[in-house]
Structures are given as structure tokens and as C-alpha cells.
Write an enzyme that holds these catalytic residues in place. Sequence first.
Site, mmCIF file in Angstrom:
data_model
loop_
_atom_site.group_PDB
_atom_site.id
_atom_site.type_symbol
_atom_site.label_atom_id
_atom_site.label_comp_id
_atom_site.label_asym_id
_atom_site.label_seq_id
_atom_site.Cartn_x
_atom_site.Cartn_y
_atom_site.Cartn_z
ATOM 1 N N ASP A 1 -41.454 -6.217 11.850
ATOM 2 C CA ASP A 1 -41.585 -4.910 11.226
ATOM 3 C C ASP A 1 -41.677 -3.845 12.329
ATOM 4 O OD1 ASP A 1 -42.039 -2.978 9.233
ATOM 5 O OD2 ASP A 1 -44.210 -3.291 9.300
ATOM 6 N N ASP B 1 -43.344 0.009 11.819
ATOM 7 C CA ASP B 1 -44.592 0.761 11.721
ATOM 8 C C ASP B 1 -45.791 -0.177 11.576
ATOM 9 O OD1 ASP B 1 -43.846 3.852 11.256
ATOM 10 O OD2 ASP B 1 -42.362 2.611 10.244
ATOM 11 N N ASP C 1 -47.588 -6.137 9.224
ATOM 12 C CA ASP C 1 -48.977 -5.680 9.152
ATOM 13 C C ASP C 1 -49.422 -5.252 7.766
ATOM 14 O OD1 ASP C 1 -47.272 -3.241 9.302
ATOM 15 O OD2 ASP C 1 -49.218 -2.229 9.304
#
Length: 311
Positions: free
Chosen positions: A69, A71, A247
Site C-alpha cells: 500500500d 498511504d 495499514d
Amino acid sequence: MERPAAQCIWAAGLSRPACGMGWDFSGTPWAVTALSLRTLLQHQPAVTMPDTVSAILSATPDAVAIFTDFDGTLVEIAPRPDAIVVPPELASRLEALHAALGGALAIVTGRTIAAIDAFLFVPDISVTGSHGAEWRHEHHVERPLGHLLADAAEIAHRVSDTLNGQPDLLVEPKPTGVAVHYRAAPEKGALAHAALVRAIDGFNDFQTVDGKKVIEARPKSADKGSAIARLMQVKPFAGRIPIFIGDDVTDEDGFAAADRLGGFGIRIGEGETHARYVLPDIAALYTYFDALITARHPAATPHPNRERSTP
């Protein structure tokens, strides 16, 4: 009698390590096959220990494919999507990792490919944007389907009208969806959620997905798990152990896909997750990347001060 040597992996929730060979509490030798060990670990909570990076490296002696990922994983989350700060050494580190893995590195993100290029120009690295609705691999680009673009624009128009007069709620139109950020006003999360649910009414191809202080409308056909599965069918990803790193709640599809395909997930930061491993922060992830670079390609090292080209 001397006990047999064993290669062990500690998993949270186990009263003893899972090993290729060991002894039970009565002193009787026992063995765990590769299949049963994998099954055992897949059904345990995430591993969290001081030497997690070493544990991850030990768990993947064969060739791996890294999917990550953006961000909250490669860069810290910012109050606004356009306010993120990209560390100057990140592009060079990713290029070194790409080389060490023989090209088996991809960014899998909810952002558009154009947005990733604007922040981090690494054109040789594969990118799936908009949760997999758009794709770039080996410089071949696939754009989202036309009807998804039109529907997403209408959904963005609807939710913008509904939330007009709410300056602390940020509406972020995307080619195949729309995100409503309420990081500046966490108490308005329910309002943002209700507005977006109302906006997708009648658009049966779309669904809402919650994230960190954001709710997003996206096509039901687009998720990070599907994007990873598709990349795993092509070179240089095919035949490798997939590792997905994320996250947020929107990354759980990716963790599950990596697990199904014989690999595992790594979550950055705290929170409930199906990922097998947890790293405390982005700095720890960079440490893992550097260890991978050294382990897979000893001659390669990150170049934090290398001059960067721009698109």
C-alpha cells in the site's frame, strides 16, 4: 536422549513454538508437516515480537513478491491527501528493492496511478490504482471502464451537494469512486457515512468501505485482493511467495489474498488484522526492505542521496 534440532516460529497465542520437529510436554517427539505448519500459522493472531523482521525473513527462504500500500505504509498519513511528505530516499530504496526482487514489486493503492506518479515517480514499478480498477505493469496501462467513470462522477456530485456547507469534511473525487475524509472532524464520521451511503443509492456496482477517518465509495469489482491475485498470474510475480503490506481496513482484502495464494500479510501499526505479522511503524518497514535488498541482492544498497528524475 538428545532432542532433535528444530527450526521454530513463534506465533502469538501459541503456548510453544511451531516447529518442523519438536517434543510435546510428555517428552514424546512430534512433527509438524509444512502444510500443517502453514495451516497453524494462518489461523493464529499476528506475530508481534522485537525481531519481527528476522522472523519474516526466516519465513520466506524462497523468492518473494512484495505488494505494498502507499498511504500509511510507504508514507505517513497526512491531514489531507495532498499534504503527504515523501521521504527523499524512498524512491531509491524502492528501486533497489525492485532490482533485488527481479522486478517483483508492486504498489497496490486506493490512489490513482497519476497521483502516485506525482508523489513518487518510479515508472518501472508496477502499480494498481483505485483499488485495482486501473493497472500499470511493464509500462502497459489499463484504464477503468467507462461506465464506472460516469457513475463515480455522479456519486461525487451527489455527496458534494449533500455535504455542502461542511468545510471540515473533505470530498475527494476519484476516477472510479469518491472518498469523504473526516480526519479534521472525527465527530462527523456518522454524517459522512450517511451522506455517502445515500449518494450510492441506485448504483448497484458500488459499495462503501470504511478506512482511517475516511469512507470511500468504490466499485464492488475493485479490491486490493483481486489486484494482487491478478498480478500473481504474470511474470515476474508468478510462482513467488506473495507478501502484502498495508495499514488499514481496506488492506484486509490484500492480506486475505496473499494468505490464500500461499503467502501472508504484514500490517503496519496497531489494530485488528488478519495479517500474520505486524511491524510497529514505517521505519520498521524500511528496515525490512533494506534487509531484503541485502539478502536477495547483496551488491545492492539503498541510495538515499541519489538525484531523482521527475516525470
